[in-house]
Design a protein around this motif. Structure first.
Motif, PDB file in Angstrom:
ATOM      1  N   UNK A  62       0.827  -1.204   0.000  1.00 23.49           N
ATOM      2  CA  UNK A  62       0.000   0.000   0.000  1.00 23.49           C
ATOM      3  C   UNK A  62       0.866   1.260   0.000  1.00 23.49           C
ATOM      4  N   UNK A  63       0.377   2.294  -0.672  1.00 22.34           N
ATOM      5  CA  UNK A  63       1.052   3.591  -0.680  1.00 22.34           C
ATOM      6  C   UNK A  63       0.018   4.697  -0.627  1.00 22.34           C
ATOM      7  N   UNK A  64       0.461   5.856  -0.196  1.00 24.41           N
ATOM      8  CA  UNK A  64      -0.427   7.010  -0.158  1.00 24.41           C
ATOM      9  C   UNK A  64       0.294   8.226   0.370  1.00 24.41           C
ATOM     10  N   UNK A  65      -0.409   9.334   0.362  1.00 16.38           N
ATOM     11  CA  UNK A  65       0.128  10.599   0.879  1.00 16.38           C
ATOM     12  C   UNK A  65      -0.278  10.724   2.345  1.00 16.38           C
ATOM     13  N   UNK A  66       0.705  11.026   3.184  1.00 14.30           N
ATOM     14  CA  UNK A  66       0.485  11.152   4.624  1.00 14.30           C
ATOM     15  C   UNK A  66      -0.197  12.473   4.954  1.00 14.30           C
ATOM     16  N   UNK A  67      -1.148  12.376   5.878  1.00 15.69           N
ATOM     17  CA  UNK A  67      -1.759  13.545   6.510  1.00 15.69           C
ATOM     18  C   UNK A  67      -1.417  13.442   7.992  1.00 15.69           C
ATOM     19  N   UNK A  68      -0.821  14.473   8.526  1.00 18.39           N
ATOM     20  CA  UNK A  68      -0.460  14.456   9.949  1.00 18.39           C
ATOM     21  C   UNK A  68      -1.710  14.684  10.790  1.00 18.39           C
ATOM     22  N   UNK A  69      -1.855  13.885  11.842  1.00 19.45           N
ATOM     23  CA  UNK A  69      -3.011  13.955  12.724  1.00 19.45           C
ATOM     24  C   UNK A  69      -3.673  12.591  12.820  1.00 19.45           C
ATOM     25  N   UNK A  71      -6.753   9.769  13.353  1.00 17.81           N
ATOM     26  CA  UNK A  71      -8.114   9.506  12.903  1.00 17.81           C
ATOM     27  C   UNK A  71      -8.766   8.564  13.909  1.00 17.81           C
ATOM     28  N   UNK A  72     -10.065   8.666  14.129  1.00 17.56           N
ATOM     29  CA  UNK A  72     -10.736   7.783  15.093  1.00 17.56           C
ATOM     30  C   UNK A  72     -10.565   6.298  14.771  1.00 17.56           C
ATOM     31  N   UNK A  73     -10.468   5.958  13.492  1.00 17.61           N
ATOM     32  CA  UNK A  73     -10.317   4.555  13.109  1.00 17.61           C
ATOM     33  C   UNK A  73      -8.866   4.081  13.188  1.00 17.61           C
ATOM     34  N   UNK A  74      -7.937   4.982  13.503  1.00 21.17           N
ATOM     35  CA  UNK A  74      -6.518   4.641  13.567  1.00 21.17           C
ATOM     36  C   UNK A  74      -5.848   5.382  14.732  1.00 21.17           C
ATOM     37  N   UNK A  75      -6.316   5.162  15.978  1.00 23.37           N
ATOM     38  CA  UNK A  75      -5.869   5.982  17.107  1.00 23.37           C
ATOM     39  C   UNK A  75      -4.437   5.729  17.580  1.00 23.37           C
ATOM     40  N   UNK A  76      -3.810   4.650  17.149  1.00 25.95           N
ATOM     41  CA  UNK A  76      -2.455   4.335  17.611  1.00 25.95           C
ATOM     42  C   UNK A  76      -1.387   5.182  16.928  1.00 25.95           C
ATOM     43  N   UNK A  77      -1.746   5.817  15.827  1.00 30.80           N
ATOM     44  CA  UNK A  77      -0.781   6.598  15.053  1.00 30.80           C
ATOM     45  C   UNK A  77      -1.247   8.047  14.942  1.00 30.80           C
ATOM     46  N   UNK A  78      -0.286   8.945  14.806  1.00 34.13           N
ATOM     47  CA  UNK A  78      -0.575  10.373  14.695  1.00 34.13           C
ATOM     48  C   UNK A  78      -0.498  10.851  13.251  1.00 34.13           C
ATOM     49  N   UNK A  79      -0.769   9.944  12.340  1.00 34.08           N
ATOM     50  CA  UNK A  79      -0.852  10.273  10.917  1.00 34.08           C
ATOM     51  C   UNK A  79      -1.805   9.287  10.263  1.00 34.08           C
ATOM     52  N   UNK A  80      -2.264   9.648   9.091  1.00 35.22           N
ATOM     53  CA  UNK A  80      -3.143   8.776   8.316  1.00 35.22           C
ATOM     54  C   UNK A  80      -2.809   8.967   6.843  1.00 35.22           C
ATOM     55  N   UNK A  81      -3.521   8.252   5.994  1.00 36.07           N
ATOM     56  CA  UNK A  81      -3.394   8.430   4.549  1.00 36.07           C
ATOM     57  C   UNK A  81      -4.538   9.304   4.046  1.00 36.07           C
ATOM     58  N   UNK A  82      -4.238  10.148   3.082  1.00 38.76           N
ATOM     59  CA  UNK A  82      -5.292  10.823   2.329  1.00 38.76           C
ATOM     60  C   UNK A  82      -5.928   9.728   1.472  1.00 38.76           C
ATOM     61  N   UNK A  83      -7.172   9.399   1.747  1.00 40.40           N
ATOM     62  CA  UNK A  83      -7.811   8.256   1.073  1.00 40.40           C
ATOM     63  C   UNK A  83      -7.876   8.422  -0.443  1.00 40.40           C
TER      64      UNK A  83
END
Length: 133
Positions: A62-69, A71-83
Motif C-alpha cells: 500500500x502507498x499514499x500521501x500522509x496527513x499528519x493527525x 483519525x478515530x479509526x486509527x488511534x495508535x498513530x498520529x498520521x493517516x493516509x489521504x484516502x
C-alpha cells in the motif's frame, strides 16, 4: 422516447450513489501495530479484498500521501493516509519507504527530506484484514 428519458434518469441517479467506504489494516517490518486506512474507491476496495483473499499477488503493498493527525479509526498513530491518494504497488521508489514506527517517531520530519511530498510507500507493508469500524 419515454424509455430513453427513463434510462438517462436512472444513469444520472446511479452516478450520485456514494462509493462504499471500507477500512483495511496493514503492518510493516518491526511492528505488529496495525495501521488502519480508509478506502472510498470501489475498484481499490475490490483490489484490497483480492489481496486479502490471495487472488492478487502482484500489487500487494500500500502507498499514499500522509496527513499528519490522528483519525478515530486509527488511534495508535498520529498520521493517516489521504484516502484519495491510496493505491497498491509492486515496486516503488526507495525515497518513500519506511516502517510504521519510524514514521511515527520521526513525524516532524515527514514531508521534508524524509518522505518528500508526504509520499509513503512501505515496501514491507502487508495487508492484514478488513477492519469493521
Amino acid at each position: 422516447m419515454f424509455k430513453l428519458v427513463l434510462f438517462f434518469v436512472a444513469t444520472l441517479a446511479a452516478s450520485f450513489v456514494a462509493a462504499e467506504t471500507a477500512y483495511f489494516g496493514f503492518i510493516t517490518q518491526g511492528t505488529q501495530e496495525e495501521f488502519v486506512f480508509e478506502l472510498n474507491d470501489d475498484a481499490k476496495i475490490a483490489h484490497a479484498r483480492r489481496i486479502l483473499s490471495g487472488e492478487e499477488t502482484d500489487r500487494v503493498h500500500v502507498l499514499g500521501r500522509i496527513i499528519k493527525g490522528s483519525q478515530p479509526y486509527n488511534p495508535k498513530f498520529h498520521f493517516s493516509f489521504d484516502s484519495n491518494t491510496i493505491d497498491f504497488f509492486h515496486y516503488a521508489p526507495k525515497a518513500c519507504d519506511s516502517s510504521l514506527l519510524y514514521v511515527e517517531y520521526h513525524l516532524s520530519e515527514v514531508c521534508g527530506a524524509f518522505l518528500p511530498n508526504c509520499q509513503y510507500c512501505p515496501w514491507a507493508s502487508k495487508l492484514t484484514r478488513e477492519v469493521n469500524v
